[in-house]
Design an enzyme around this catalytic site. Structure first.
Site: not given
Ligand code: AMP
Length: 191
Positions: A13, A87, A126, A138, A149
């Site tokens: 994404k 989400r 990654r 990360r 996740r």
């Molecule tokens: P991402 O970079 O999108 O993979 O997000 C990393 C982490 O941030 C996720 O595993 C969640 O802990 C938190 N996070 C990001 N976006 C959301 C969202 N829309 N709702 C809830 N938690 C989020």
């Protein structure tokens, strides 16, 4: 035009959102990036979400909806790309309301389909690439967190596929295709 890129962690994404920013002058809204920024600048909210994020769980709807509401206020002439948001169904409802309040519409939801084992391999890779490049990986890019996740994705985010399908704005693409092919599929959808 406002669009959502929907898909599990590691589906690509962020990569595709980056292309749309370059090509169309859209604004990428990644709640993951915003939360990581809050953590690195040490805000109270950043500290509150750190452990939840590292474990691979979702932070509260209230926090991410607040972050998005703030960004929507700033507007984007080229439109927004929502990446990693919404989400949950509550987030999807909130987004619909926020857009409606601004007289805006959601024009497309693009679901990037990828199989789980590829995702786990991509994310672990990654992390290795980041380390090889002398950067910090990360904290949640490890196999244990990725599996959590994925479960979070299937439990809480995958229902959005039915939700947006019912609203008539969902299109599925093969997220396993080559990056440029995926880029082309998205370009075709957006016209
Ligand atoms: P991402 O970079 O999108 O993979 O997000 C990393 C982490 O941030 C996720 O595993 C969640 O802990 C938190 N996070 C990001 N976006 C959301 C969202 N829309 N709702 C809830 N938690 C989020």
């Amino acid at each position: 035009m406002n669009i959502i890129l929907l898909g599990p962690p590691g589906a690509g994404k962020g990569t595709q959102a980056g292309f749309l920013v370059e090509e169309r002058g859209m604004v990428q809204l990644s709640t993951g990036d915003m939360l990581r920024e809050a953590r690195s600048s040490g805000t109270e909210m950043g500290q509150k979400v750190a452990a939840i994020m590292d474990a691979g769980n979702l932070v509260t709807d209230e926090i991410v909806i607040g972050l998005i509401a703030e960004k929507l206020e700033q507007g984007a002439a080229g439109g927004f790309i929502f990446d990693g948001f919404p989400r949950t169904l509550a987030q999807a409802d909130a987004l619909g309301e926020l857009l409606a309040q601004k007289g805006e519409t959601l024009d497309a939801v693009i679901e990037m389909e990828v199989d789980d084992e590829t995702l786990v391999a991509r994310i672990v890779n990654r992390a290795a690439e980041a380390v090889a490049a002398g950067k910090e990986a990360r904290a949640d890019d490890n196999e244990e967190s990725v599996r959590i996740r994925l479960v979070e994705y299937y439990k809480k985010t995958a229902p959005l596929i039915g939700y947006y399908h019912a609203k008539g704005n969902l299109t599925k693409i093969d997220g396993l295709a080559e990056i440029d092919q995926v880029r082309g599929s998205i370009a075709n959808i957006l016209g």
